[in-house]
Design an enzyme around this catalytic site. Structure first.
Site, PDB file in Angstrom:
ATOM      1  N   CYS A 274      -5.152  -4.506   5.149  1.00  0.00           N
ATOM      2  CA  CYS A 274      -3.985  -5.220   5.680  1.00  0.00           C
ATOM      3  C   CYS A 274      -4.398  -6.661   5.962  1.00  0.00           C
ATOM      4  O   CYS A 274      -5.362  -6.899   6.693  1.00  0.00           O
ATOM      5  CB  CYS A 274      -3.564  -4.532   6.982  1.00  0.00           C
ATOM      6  SG  CYS A 274      -2.331  -5.448   7.921  1.00  0.00           S
TER       7      CYS A 274
ATOM      8  N   CYS B   8       0.032  -9.901   1.398  1.00  0.00           N
ATOM      9  CA  CYS B   8       0.337  -8.718   2.217  1.00  0.00           C
ATOM     10  C   CYS B   8       0.237  -7.535   1.266  1.00  0.00           C
ATOM     11  O   CYS B   8       0.777  -7.593   0.148  1.00  0.00           O
ATOM     12  CB  CYS B   8       1.751  -8.823   2.785  1.00  0.00           C
ATOM     13  SG  CYS B   8       2.389  -7.279   3.487  1.00  0.00           S
TER      14      CYS B   8
HETATM   15  N1  DGL Z   1       0.466  -4.613   4.794  1.00  0.00           N
HETATM   16  C1  DGL Z   1       0.170  -5.514   5.849  1.00  0.00           C
HETATM   17  C2  DGL Z   1      -0.426  -6.815   5.388  1.00  0.00           C
HETATM   18  O1  DGL Z   1      -1.141  -6.813   4.410  1.00  0.00           O
HETATM   19  C3  DGL Z   1       1.079  -5.591   7.042  1.00  0.00           C
HETATM   20  C4  DGL Z   1       2.548  -5.590   6.849  1.00  0.00           C
HETATM   21  C5  DGL Z   1       3.242  -5.485   8.171  1.00  0.00           C
HETATM   22  O2  DGL Z   1       3.165  -4.412   8.779  1.00  0.00           O
HETATM   23  O3  DGL Z   1       3.805  -6.483   8.641  1.00  0.00           O
HETATM   24  O4  DGL Z   1      -0.255  -7.833   5.992  1.00  0.00           O
END
Ligand code: DGL
Length: 232
Positions: A71, A179
Site C-alpha cells: 500500500c 495506489c
Molecule cells: N491501496 C492503497 C494504496 O496503495 C490504499 C488505498 C486506500 O485505502 O485509500 O495507497
C-alpha cells in the site's frame, strides 16, 4: 508458520501479491486484506498508525520475518516509524514508481495517488529527487480507492473523468499508478487518456522482497508456498 506477511486496505495489494508469487513461489505468505478500514488514504496519521501497527502485530504473531506493505499510503506515511518500532522485522515498502517513469524518459507524467500519499512528505522527496525537466502532475484521487474496493464502476468512471479530462490536451505520455488499487482500472484510464504508458511499482517491490530475504539468509522454501488471505 508464515515467513512473509502482507497487508493493504483491501484488494489493492493483491496486485503486488501476484508479482511476489511469480518471483518467490516457494514461501508461505499471509495477506491481511483490511477492507473494513478502507480508505487508508483518507485517515489521519494517528488513525492510520493505530490500524497499521495492529496489523503488523497480528502478522508478527503469525511468525513472519518480512512484511510487505502492499500500500502506497501506509508506506509513505508509516514505514519509517514501523522500521523504528519493529527493528527485528524486514519491511518492504510500495512507493509510487516515479523513478521508473523518469528513468524511461517520459516527460509528461501524471501521478495518481490517494490524498494521504499525495500530501505525504515522502512523496515530495520522491518527486524532488527524480524530477529534472519533466512535468509531473500530482492528482489527489479522493474516493477512487474506495469505489474500486466496492466495485462501483459508475463512481470509478465519473471520478476518473473529473480527475483526468483536463489533461487530455497536455501530451501525457505516462501515468504512475501511485495506489495499489489502481491496478484494477487500467482500461478505464487508457480509455480517457489514449495511448500512454501505465507504470506501477509491483515488480520492483517483489524484487526487493526477494533480495532482502536472500541477504538475510531467509530464502529457503522448497515446496510450493502456501498463501492465506485473511479478509477483514
Ligand atoms: N491501496 C492503497 C494504496 O496503495 C490504499 C488505498 C486506500 O485505502 O485509500 O495507497
Amino acid at each position: 508458520m508464515y515467513k512473509i506477511g502482507m497487508f493493504d486496505s483491501g484488494i489493492g495489494g493483491l496486485n503486488v501479491l501476484e508479482e511476489i508469487k511469480k518471483l518467490i513461489p516457494n514461501e508461505n505468505i499471509i495477506y491481511y486484506q483490511d477492507s473494513s478500514n478502507n480508505p487508508y488514504g483518507e485517515k489521519t496519521d494517528e488513525e492510520l498508525w493505530t490500524i497499521v501497527s495492529n496489523i503488523v502485530e497480528y502478522l508478527i504473531d503469525k511468525g513472519v520475518k518480512e512484511i510487505i506493505v502492499a500500500c502506497n499510503t501506509a508506506t509513505t506515511r508509516c514505514i519509517k516509524r514501523l522500521r523504528e518500532e519493529y527493528p527485528e522485522i524486514i519491511f518492504i515498502g510500495t512507493e509510487p514508481a516515479i523513478k521508473v517513469a523518469t528513468d524511461n524518459n517520459y516527460k509528461n507524467i501524471i501521478l495518481l495517488g490517494t490524498p494521504g500519499t499525495i500530501n505525504s512528505d515522502r512523496l515530495h522527496e520522491l518527486v524532488n529527487c527524480n524530477q529534472s525537466d519533466e512535468n509531473i502532475y500530482l492528482i489527489e484521487c479522493s474516493g477512487l480507492a474506495n469505489a474500486i474496493e466496492n466495485h462501483d464502476n459508475d463512481t470509478i468512471n465519473s471520478l476518473l473523468h473529473n480527475y483526468l479530462d483536463e489533461y487530455k490536451d497536455k501530451n501525457i505520455d505516462s501515468v504512475v499508478l501511485g495506489c495499489t488499487h489502481y491496478g484494477y482500472i487500467k482500461d478505464q484510464i487508457l480509455n480517457i487518456l489514449g495511448n500512454i504508458k501505465l507504470i506501477d511499482g509491483n515488480l520492483g517491490v517483489a524484487k526487493q522482497a526477494k533480495r532482502m530475504l536472500e541477504e538475510n539468509n531467509l530464502l529457503d522454501g522448497t515446496e510450493e508456498g502456501k498463501i492465506e488471505i485473511v479478509e477483514r
